[in-house]
Design an enzyme around this catalytic site. Sequence first.
Site, mmCIF file in Angstrom:
data_model
loop_
_atom_site.group_PDB
_atom_site.id
_atom_site.type_symbol
_atom_site.label_atom_id
_atom_site.label_comp_id
_atom_site.label_asym_id
_atom_site.label_seq_id
_atom_site.Cartn_x
_atom_site.Cartn_y
_atom_site.Cartn_z
ATOM 1 N N ASP A 59 0.827 -1.205 0.000
ATOM 2 C CA ASP A 59 0.000 0.000 0.000
ATOM 3 C C ASP A 59 0.867 1.263 0.000
ATOM 4 O OD1 ASP A 59 -2.276 -1.490 0.102
ATOM 5 O OD2 ASP A 59 -2.508 -1.364 2.284
ATOM 6 N N LEU A 95 -1.230 2.474 12.126
ATOM 7 C CA LEU A 95 -2.394 3.220 11.680
ATOM 8 C C LEU A 95 -3.266 2.284 10.852
ATOM 9 C CD1 LEU A 95 -4.200 5.337 10.127
ATOM 10 C CD2 LEU A 95 -3.262 6.092 12.295
ATOM 11 N N ASP A 96 -4.264 1.698 11.505
ATOM 12 C CA ASP A 96 -5.172 0.783 10.807
ATOM 13 C C ASP A 96 -6.339 1.588 10.236
ATOM 14 O OD1 ASP A 96 -6.521 -1.899 10.267
ATOM 15 O OD2 ASP A 96 -7.971 -0.938 11.584
ATOM 16 N N GLU A 133 3.692 -2.906 10.426
ATOM 17 C CA GLU A 133 3.185 -3.045 9.059
ATOM 18 C C GLU A 133 3.965 -2.146 8.119
ATOM 19 O OE1 GLU A 133 -0.787 -1.380 7.762
ATOM 20 O OE2 GLU A 133 -1.100 -3.479 7.210
ATOM 21 N N GLU A 134 4.505 -1.044 8.665
ATOM 22 C CA GLU A 134 5.145 -0.034 7.817
ATOM 23 C C GLU A 134 6.632 -0.290 7.592
ATOM 24 O OE1 GLU A 134 1.449 1.283 7.572
ATOM 25 O OE2 GLU A 134 3.145 1.879 6.328
ATOM 26 N N GLU A 157 -2.091 -7.748 13.492
ATOM 27 C CA GLU A 157 -3.524 -7.454 13.404
ATOM 28 C C GLU A 157 -4.360 -8.604 13.977
ATOM 29 O OE1 GLU A 157 -3.653 -6.587 9.125
ATOM 30 O OE2 GLU A 157 -3.946 -4.453 9.569
ATOM 31 N N ASP A 210 0.308 -2.480 14.081
ATOM 32 C CA ASP A 210 -0.196 -1.778 12.906
ATOM 33 C C ASP A 210 -0.430 -0.362 13.400
ATOM 34 O OD1 ASP A 210 -3.102 -2.042 10.664
ATOM 35 O OD2 ASP A 210 -1.377 -0.684 10.730
ATOM 36 N N ASP A 269 0.379 7.446 8.211
ATOM 37 C CA ASP A 269 0.959 6.098 8.390
ATOM 38 C C ASP A 269 2.394 6.218 8.897
ATOM 39 O OD1 ASP A 269 -0.654 4.965 5.387
ATOM 40 O OD2 ASP A 269 -1.136 4.333 7.432
HETATM 41 P P1 AFP Z 1 -5.893 -0.041 5.361
HETATM 42 O O1 AFP Z 1 -5.207 0.304 6.653
HETATM 43 O O2 AFP Z 1 -4.923 -0.257 4.216
HETATM 44 O O3 AFP Z 1 -6.995 0.932 5.015
HETATM 45 O O4 AFP Z 1 -6.570 -1.468 5.545
HETATM 46 C C1 AFP Z 1 -7.525 -1.561 6.565
HETATM 47 C C2 AFP Z 1 -7.869 -3.029 6.705
HETATM 48 O O5 AFP Z 1 -6.716 -3.778 6.879
HETATM 49 C C3 AFP Z 1 -8.833 -3.235 7.862
HETATM 50 O O6 AFP Z 1 -8.707 -2.271 8.851
HETATM 51 C C4 AFP Z 1 -10.182 -3.175 7.207
HETATM 52 O O7 AFP Z 1 -11.168 -3.915 7.898
HETATM 53 C C5 AFP Z 1 -9.902 -3.764 5.839
HETATM 54 O O8 AFP Z 1 -8.531 -3.478 5.546
HETATM 55 C C6 AFP Z 1 -10.740 -3.123 4.767
HETATM 56 O O9 AFP Z 1 -10.462 -3.850 3.600
HETATM 57 P P2 AFP Z 1 -11.242 -3.482 2.253
HETATM 58 O O10 AFP Z 1 -10.783 -2.095 1.892
HETATM 59 O O11 AFP Z 1 -10.804 -4.550 1.273
HETATM 60 O O12 AFP Z 1 -12.708 -3.532 2.546
#
Ligand code: AFP
Length: 312
Positions: free
Chosen positions: A53, A102-103, A81-82, A258, A100, A59
């Site tokens: 990503d 910044l989730d 994660e970073e 996670e 993680d 992040d």
């Molecule tokens: P990001 O941190 O890249 O936005 O991903 C968030 C995640 O890992 C988790 O927090 C969400 O539940 C899931 O991805 C969302 O995934 P989709 O975008 O495929 O729905």
Amino acid sequence: MTSLSAYLETRATTDLARAIAGLATAAVRISAEIRAPHSVLDAVAGDVNADGDTQKALDVLADEIILEAARDAGAAAYMSEEREAAIPLADDGSLIIASDPLDGSSNIGVNVSIGTIFSILPTDGSGLIDGRRQLAAGVFVYGPQTTLLVTVGVGVASFRMDADGDFRLIDDTVRIPAASGEFAINAGNQRHWLPPVQRYIADCVAGADGPRGKNFGQRWVGSLVADAWRIFCRGGVFLYLADRRDGFADGRLRLVYEAAPMALLVEQAGGRATDGTRDILDITPTAVHQRVPLVFGSCEEVDEVGRQHAAG
Ligand code: AFP
């Protein structure tokens, strides 16, 4: 109201309490950055993380803040994660912090709740050990309120950040209701789901007239931490299992920083967390960024997903 430090004082070792307190201070800083009027948090930082990503400014900033907390806590190493590989820290450190930072990055620019997930591990096996060996796990949610779910192995406690940046106890015996009428899944991927998930969701959507004999609602925030907080508050089930897309044979979420910390919190609160078949906490990672299919939440629902997987 009981403070986080008072809660930890009678339940955690000095090193563990120091690490969690440091992560809480880091979360206060991240929360402040998110709310600061000057913040351009959604700005692309330009690099790509281990997840593939594109990193956003927040992040990178959150990762640097959590790394600093890990260093100040005297951790032996930091996994994120970073960052491609673990960062060695104190030679005599008694614990490893995985995070993680910044989730929910895709939600940064649209004012939707995001968060920080952490796992605290013994130094055995350079931190790649089964989740049952975690010393602690926690989730910060930066939402309308900044909150914390934390476990040090004696149940789950929830806290809310006050105006002074202190985390005050909400509930020291958080329990996930065994039954629920709410599921969380990205329905946009329905055509890619494997048969067990197709059947489970179809039965939920069939509602009271269907095989489940009750109606279900659907939620999907796009931030694991936000869906999780709701599930800990009122029950529900979160699904991000394997699907037919390239690169999703093991779902999307990462085991070490996670799924495993989330699974420890879930089991400590009386819920269940599996990959569809196996308990997440029984899975030993072989790599820092290993993905794992994940379903967690109310026992009755996770068990029903398990029955669908057993049926093939
Ligand atoms: P990001 O941190 O890249 O936005 O991903 C968030 C995640 O890992 C988790 O927090 C969400 O539940 C899931 O991805 C969302 O995934 P989709 O975008 O495929 O729905």
